[in-house]
Design an enzyme around this catalytic site. Structure first.
Site, mmCIF file in Angstrom:
data_model
loop_
_atom_site.group_PDB
_atom_site.id
_atom_site.type_symbol
_atom_site.label_atom_id
_atom_site.label_comp_id
_atom_site.label_asym_id
_atom_site.label_seq_id
_atom_site.Cartn_x
_atom_site.Cartn_y
_atom_site.Cartn_z
ATOM 1 N N ASP A 44 11.708 -4.457 -30.752
ATOM 2 C CA ASP A 44 12.245 -3.645 -30.732
ATOM 3 C C ASP A 44 12.517 -3.525 -32.358
ATOM 4 O O ASP A 44 13.114 -3.703 -33.395
ATOM 5 C CB ASP A 44 13.680 -4.161 -30.127
ATOM 6 C CG ASP A 44 14.292 -3.176 -29.777
ATOM 7 O OD1 ASP A 44 13.693 -2.252 -29.996
ATOM 8 O OD2 ASP A 44 14.827 -3.245 -28.937
ATOM 9 N N ARG A 54 14.007 -0.280 -32.377
ATOM 10 C CA ARG A 54 15.273 0.730 -32.513
ATOM 11 C C ARG A 54 15.763 0.627 -33.613
ATOM 12 O O ARG A 54 16.862 -0.347 -33.964
ATOM 13 C CB ARG A 54 15.593 0.943 -31.262
ATOM 14 C CG ARG A 54 14.574 1.123 -30.398
ATOM 15 C CD ARG A 54 15.292 1.491 -28.516
ATOM 16 N NE ARG A 54 15.424 0.393 -28.165
ATOM 17 C CZ ARG A 54 16.521 -0.324 -27.406
ATOM 18 N NH1 ARG A 54 16.545 0.227 -26.075
ATOM 19 N NH2 ARG A 54 16.186 -1.488 -27.272
#
Length: 198
Positions: free
Chosen positions: A128, A130
């Site tokens: 991830d 983000r």
């Protein structure tokens, strides 16, 4: 120091939303990223704004893919924010930050048995990428520092609190389970502790 500031705003009426929807743009992002906020309705100091941090998912948000739960979470959150007043932060972080084309590559690998995280790793990516600190900076630029957060993702809670946002309450979305996204949701629950009822 917050290097993000409000750039402009305008009201855009939305289907199925009763209150006014104010779309807000920002200064301070990289040129290829245009994150936005949608402020819906009103709230007072006694009624802390309801906030959803939503990462872009073209396949789910726009084309209603059955492989994820993103579109359902977006629609549910907009309805709740319309009722209670608050903000939707829409972050342009497609595919957990790997982009649309790479996400399609990952989906192909998932058809061969890999889960969503294993597919990213097989492509040479982290699980991830983000960055939810961006959402914190956007909220602070709108003079919002205390929120009621709609999420199932503990990483959002951690990143927001680490970046100056007080979370008064966490509200989980429903679990939008179907036969096509069962493996995806199971991986999120087991590997990244998402609050999902499976």
């Amino acid at each position: 120091m917050n290097n993000i500031s409000v750039r402009n705003s305008t009201f855009i009426p939305l289907k199925f939303i009763n209150n006014e929807s104010e779309f807000i743009s920002f200064n301070g992002f990289f040129l290829d990223k245009e994150h936005l906020a949608i402020r819906i309705g009103k709230w007072s100091e006694q009624h802390i704004p309801l906030v959803r941090i939503h990462s872009e998912c073209i396949t789910g948000d726009v084309f209603h893919s059955l492989l994820c739960d993103c579109g359902e979470q977006l629609n549910e959150s907009l309805k709740e924010i319309d009722i209670h007043g608050g903000v939707l932060i829409y972050l342009r972080q497609e595919g957990r930050g790997i982009g649309l084309y790479n996400k399609i590559d990952a989906y192909k690998l998932q058809r061969n048995g890999l889960d969503t995280y294993q597919a990213n790793q097989a492509l040479g990516f982290l699980d991830d990428y983000r960055d939810f600190s961006l959402a914190a900076k956007m909220l602070l630029a709108m003079n919002i520092s205390k929120i009621r957060l709609i999420t199932n993702n503990p990483d959002k809670i951690h990143q927001l609190t680490q970046n100056g946002i007080e979370i008064y309450e966490v509200i989980n979305t429903k679990t939008f389970l179907n036969e096509k996204n069962k493996n995806y949701l199971t991986a999120k629950k087991i590997k990244t502790s998402h609050a999902l009822e499976l």
